[in-house]
Design a protein around this motif. Structure first.
Motif, PDB file in Angstrom:
ATOM      1  N   PHE A   1      -5.473  73.680  51.398  1.00 38.54           N
ATOM      2  CA  PHE A   1      -5.746  74.527  50.248  1.00 38.54           C
ATOM      3  C   PHE A   1      -5.776  73.743  48.931  1.00 38.54           C
ATOM      4  CE2 PHE A   1      -5.873  78.075  52.854  1.00 38.54           C
ATOM      5  CZ  PHE A   1      -4.718  78.191  53.617  1.00 38.54           C
ATOM      6  N   SER A   2      -5.218  72.539  48.929  1.00 42.19           N
ATOM      7  CA  SER A   2      -5.329  71.712  47.730  1.00 42.19           C
ATOM      8  C   SER A   2      -6.049  70.401  48.026  1.00 42.19           C
ATOM      9  CB  SER A   2      -3.947  71.410  47.153  1.00 42.19           C
ATOM     10  OG  SER A   2      -3.163  70.736  48.115  1.00 42.19           O
TER      11      SER A   2
ATOM     12  N   MET B   1     -10.113  72.144  46.813  1.00 42.55           N
ATOM     13  CA  MET B   1      -9.255  73.291  47.085  1.00 42.55           C
ATOM     14  C   MET B   1     -10.115  74.331  47.797  1.00 42.55           C
ATOM     15  SD  MET B   1      -7.504  73.228  43.312  1.00 42.55           S
ATOM     16  CE  MET B   1      -6.238  74.455  43.562  1.00 42.55           C
TER      17      MET B   1
ATOM     18  N   SER C   1     -10.367  77.496  50.655  1.00 45.16           N
ATOM     19  CA  SER C   1      -9.586  78.471  51.411  1.00 45.16           C
ATOM     20  C   SER C   1      -9.863  78.359  52.898  1.00 45.16           C
ATOM     21  CB  SER C   1      -9.930  79.883  50.954  1.00 45.16           C
ATOM     22  OG  SER C   1      -9.550  80.079  49.629  1.00 45.16           O
TER      23      SER C   1
ATOM     24  N   ALA D   1      -9.064  78.150  44.987  1.00 46.03           N
ATOM     25  CA  ALA D   1      -8.747  78.176  43.557  1.00 46.03           C
ATOM     26  C   ALA D   1      -9.468  79.342  42.879  1.00 46.03           C
ATOM     27  CB  ALA D   1      -9.095  76.847  42.904  1.00 46.03           C
TER      28      ALA D   1
ATOM     29  N   ARG E   1     -12.702  79.856  42.860  1.00 40.42           N
ATOM     30  CA  ARG E   1     -14.037  80.129  43.396  1.00 40.42           C
ATOM     31  C   ARG E   1     -14.019  81.474  44.107  1.00 40.42           C
ATOM     32  NH1 ARG E   1     -13.533  74.519  44.967  1.00 40.42           N
ATOM     33  NH2 ARG E   1     -14.691  73.256  43.482  1.00 40.42           N
TER      34      ARG E   1
ATOM     35  N   SER F   1      -1.968  77.354  43.094  1.00 40.40           N
ATOM     36  CA  SER F   1      -3.390  77.045  42.943  1.00 40.40           C
ATOM     37  C   SER F   1      -3.750  76.877  41.471  1.00 40.40           C
ATOM     38  CB  SER F   1      -4.253  78.161  43.551  1.00 40.40           C
ATOM     39  OG  SER F   1      -4.063  78.239  44.936  1.00 40.40           O
TER      40      SER F   1
ATOM     41  N   ARG G   1      -2.480  73.587  40.174  1.00 38.98           N
ATOM     42  CA  ARG G   1      -3.266  72.433  40.629  1.00 38.98           C
ATOM     43  C   ARG G   1      -4.623  72.370  39.940  1.00 38.98           C
ATOM     44  NH1 ARG G   1      -1.689  74.473  46.526  1.00 38.98           N
ATOM     45  NH2 ARG G   1       0.337  73.458  46.745  1.00 38.98           N
ATOM     46  N   ALA G   2      -5.153  73.543  39.632  1.00 36.36           N
ATOM     47  CA  ALA G   2      -6.504  73.573  39.063  1.00 36.36           C
ATOM     48  C   ALA G   2      -6.522  73.389  37.547  1.00 36.36           C
ATOM     49  CB  ALA G   2      -7.187  74.892  39.431  1.00 36.36           C
TER      50      ALA G   2
ATOM     51  N   ARG H   1      -8.105  70.425  35.371  1.00 43.04           N
ATOM     52  CA  ARG H   1      -9.561  70.252  35.210  1.00 43.04           C
ATOM     53  C   ARG H   1     -10.194  71.367  34.399  1.00 43.04           C
ATOM     54  NH1 ARG H   1     -12.194  73.381  39.247  1.00 43.04           N
ATOM     55  NH2 ARG H   1     -10.841  73.998  40.942  1.00 43.04           N
TER      56      ARG H   1
ATOM     57  N   ILE I   1      -7.832  84.230  40.770  1.00 41.47           N
ATOM     58  CA  ILE I   1      -7.206  83.421  41.814  1.00 41.47           C
ATOM     59  C   ILE I   1      -6.379  84.305  42.739  1.00 41.47           C
ATOM     60  CG2 ILE I   1      -5.519  81.605  42.263  1.00 41.47           C
ATOM     61  CD1 ILE I   1      -6.389  80.281  39.659  1.00 41.47           C
TER      62      ILE I   1
ATOM     63  N   ASN J   1      -8.599  86.400  44.893  1.00 42.45           N
ATOM     64  CA  ASN J   1      -9.223  85.534  45.903  1.00 42.45           C
ATOM     65  C   ASN J   1      -8.248  85.245  47.035  1.00 42.45           C
ATOM     66  OD1 ASN J   1     -11.768  85.315  44.863  1.00 42.45           O
ATOM     67  ND2 ASN J   1     -11.382  83.412  43.757  1.00 42.45           N
TER      68      ASN J   1
ATOM     69  N   SER K   1      -9.083  86.076  50.742  1.00 43.30           N
ATOM     70  CA  SER K   1      -8.996  85.011  51.744  1.00 43.30           C
ATOM     71  C   SER K   1      -8.115  85.442  52.901  1.00 43.30           C
ATOM     72  CB  SER K   1      -8.457  83.726  51.136  1.00 43.30           C
ATOM     73  OG  SER K   1      -9.375  83.187  50.222  1.00 43.30           O
TER      74      SER K   1
ATOM     75  N   GLN L   1     -16.063  88.071  39.348  1.00 41.26           N
ATOM     76  CA  GLN L   1     -17.290  87.263  39.430  1.00 41.26           C
ATOM     77  C   GLN L   1     -18.479  88.131  39.818  1.00 41.26           C
ATOM     78  OE1 GLN L   1     -15.692  83.961  41.942  1.00 41.26           O
ATOM     79  NE2 GLN L   1     -16.154  82.721  40.149  1.00 41.26           N
TER      80      GLN L   1
END
Lengths: 492, 197
Positions: free
Chosen positions: A262-263, A283, A285, A301, A303, B57, B60-61, B64, B79, B82, B86, B166
């Protein structure tokens, strides 16, 4: 709560109460989150000098070529794959693929034997060079690049015995109601036990390898993920342990698997258990399939969790391939040029089967069939096979160039069934991924039907003869099986 | 205004690598994310996992992301949602061994739990039953519709919902309209069922 006056406001108010109650009922998780963040390892910093770069490279498995890390910290993202060696190898691989495709030898079997001949666990061949085309779901082994049986017989493998029909693809791996990993022979009955040890609840199957000789699955317990392979009836191995909640794995070839944490994405040698960071920043899923030089995945993340993306493993450029289509399963065509999926309850578009070029261009509605689901490819290794619901029957259809050219392969894959799912409810999709498995050559189909009395029945259909049978030991049972995929795992 | 400015500053600092700034954002947003996830899942363990994964998540993101342009709330909710999608996708598309024993009974803990709420306070009881009914309606809606309704209830604008999901603005309007009609229909149906019982 009456909903007769100002319903929108009343709905909003009711939901606010639900949210407030949820905050009360659900214990806080702040401390656990903060603890996890404090334990989180930062991304590796760029090497300030070549010595440090060498040290970082040496931490990875020797023999696996990895990109060197550039000394210039200002070009962090672009420097990760700046190795000239890496780029040259990818270019050579691309040329080989083009040449082989042009002479019609681009087959799984060819690459399988090539990697076996030249690749060993200590070789200098990267996983990317032995890439196989895969389609999702990984529960069904992807042999989309296989040619017809006659072509297979001309592959580099040599045998003095009479080859088995359809190259020996006559078994389906499944999990029995008693949580045993077993095989079903589509011509006879179930079950031949593959692993005498009962599987633990919560086991997640990643899929059968392309050569059918192995199946991978993983378990997550107390924040630790363990990945297993079942190479034969007597060879079950825990190949890799990840300290964290790991995601799914896909087979790159018979030797390597890719796993999402996942990362990041890591590559694991299933024979040695050695793991290498493959894409440290991705990242994702869910990993879907790999086709050089692209890894296809969903989510991750920020997306869209329901859209398919791909990343160029050389440049790390990410492209969105499809729109978000909740619940969709994505299938890559055998030639790697097209992605198919069914859009049932998506945020955009009309329900139906969609096709898009594998670079995300030319998205279009292929067939506006209600409850139509791709299930694999026909013997010609090109035509898409779908199941769709027609007047209460589960029709198997081979799609032609136009709808008028579509051919019925089977009138009803599960006579009398109300769904090809383990559970059903009003309005739910009646066809579920874990309840069908099309053979790699498209010559047979196994489905599990749910009946109105709550029982299950597994049907085996020979698509070459049209013969169909209810699998005796899996008919009228009250607990469903879990279909994993067609395999060639040796059994006693 | 000060709260907004403080949050903007925290987001910028977090994007620049400040762990303490991010931890403050966790403290600010955890209750909201937690209740959204629990409303969607009604599963304590799953909510704990998804909540943690959401913030990890994001952590970590963040390096950027552009701190000046990032609309943190919408991004964080995206997130989180998602993660839910998921999870549903994962359960739908992988061969999944049920956590319950095949020989054991799958106890319907919902009925057992609801008994705890049948106390003497009539208004409290009505409120609980009402919430239970609304929750059941949510469970019967498509996940995307439920998400839209909950985001709307949380006070997100249509534009913010579109950014979070989105989706296009028109898709959000359409989805919310359909979701509300479905909500009404299902609610009335369940309510009448309850009255008959």
């Amino acid at each position: 709560m009456g909903l007769n006056e100002e319903p929108d406001a009343q709905i909003r108010s009711a939901l606010k109460h639900v949210l407030a109650a949820s905050e009360t009922q659900m214990p806080p998780t702040t401390e656990a989150i903060l603890a996890a963040i404090r334990q989180e390892q930062p991304f590796p910093k760029l090497a300030a000098n070549s010595d440090e770069a060498q040290h970082q490279a040496s931490e990875l498995e020797p023999g696996i070529l990895v990109p060197s890390i550039a000394a210039n910290p200002q070009t962090r993202r672009s420097s990760r794959r700046s190795s000239v060696i890496w780029q040259n190898i990818a270019a050579i691989a691309a040329v080989i693929i083009i040449i082989l495709a042009s002479v019609g030898l681009f087959s799984h079997r060819f690459f399988g034997s090539l990697s076996a001949a030249t690749g060993t666990p200590t070789s200098h061949k990267t996983p990317a060079q032995t890439a196989q085309s895969l389609h999702s779901p990984t529960a069904v082994p992807s042999l989309s690049s296989l040619t017809s049986p006659t072509a297979i017989s001309s592959s580099t493998s040599v045998s003095t015995t009479t080859p088995a029909p359809f190259n020996g693809w006559n078994r389906v791996a499944l999990v029995t109601p008693g949580l045993m990993l077993a095989n079903l022979n589509y011509l006879t009955d179930c079950c031949t036990t593959l692993n005498p040890v009962r599987l633990s609840p919560g086991t997640i199957f990643d899929g059968v390898s392309q050569d059918g000789q192995n199946v991978m699955y993983h378990t997550v317990n107390n924040g630790t993920t363990v990945y297993y392979t079942q190479l034969s009836a007597s060879k079950n191995s825990a190949i890799y342990t990840f300290k964290g909640n790991g995601g799914n794995a896909i087979w790159l070839n018979s030797t390597y698997a890719l796993i999402t944490t996942f990362s990041s994405v890591i590559a694991v040698n299933v024979q040695t258990g050695t793991a290498t960071t493959y894409l440290p920043s991705l990242m994702a899923s869910h990993l879907n399939f790999f086709r050089t030089p692209y890894l296809y995945f969903t989510g991750g993340a920020d997306r869209n969790a329901d859209a398919l993306y791909r990343i160029d493993i050389n440049t790390e450029a990410v492209q969105q391939i499809t729109f978000g289509s909740m619940g969709a399963t994505f299938w890559l065509s055998p030639d790697g040029t097209t992605v198919y999926f069914a859009n049932t309850v998506g945020p955009a578009g009309n329900p139906g089967i969609y096709a898009v070029n594998s670079d995300g261009t030319n998205m279009h509605l292929l067939r506006q069939y209600p409850y139509g689901t791709p299930i694999g490819y026909a013997a010609d290794n090109h035509s898409l096979i779908i199941i769709r619901v027609v007047n209460g029957t589960f029709q198997v259809l081979k799609l032609g160039a136009t709808a008028q050219q579509d051919q019925i392969e089977l009138n009803n894959a599960a006579p009398g069934a109300t769904a090809l799912c383990q559970t059903t409810s009003v309005g739910a999709d009646p066809i579920c991924n874990g309840d069908f498995a099309l053979a790699p050559y498209g010559h047979a189909l196994i489905v599990q039907g749910l009946y109105a009395d709550g029982t299950y029945k597994v049907w085996s259909s020979d698509l070459t003869t049209g013969k169909q049978m209810a699998v005796p030991s899996l008919s009228g049972v009250h607990t469903p099986i879990q279909l994993i995929g067609w395999d060639k795992i040796p059994t006693p | 205004m000060k709260a907004v400015e403080d949050e903007s500053r925290l987001v910028m600092e977090a994007c620049q690598g400040s762990v303490s700034a991010f931890e403050t954002l966790v403290i600010l947003y955890e209750p909201r994310i937690r209740r959204m996830l629990y409303s969607m899942t009604q599963d304590v363990q799953l909510t704990q996992d998804l909540c943690q994964e959401t913030f990890l998540s994001a952590f970590r993101a963040l390096p950027r992301m552009n701190g000046e342009e990032l609309r943190f709330a919408a991004w964080l909710y995206r997130i989180a949602l998602n993660q839910v999608r998921s999870e549903w996708r994962r359960r739908k598309h992988v061969t999944w061994i049920p956590l319950s024993s095949p020989q054991g009974n799958n106890e319907d803990t919902g009925d057992e739990m609801s008994e705890e709420y049948l106390v003497s306070n009539e208004r409290f009881e009505e409120g609980v039953l009402e919430r239970d009914l609304v929750q059941r309606v949510l469970e019967q809606l498509p996940p995307a519709s439920a998400m839209c309704l909950l985001l709307d209830a949380e006070g997100f604008s249509y534009n913010e919902i579109a950014e979070t999901m989105q989706d296009s603005l028109s898709a959000v309007r359409s989805r919310l309209s359909r979701a509300r009609h479905s909500f009404q229909r299902i609610y009335n149906g369940l309510d009448q069922e309850a009255l008959r019982d």
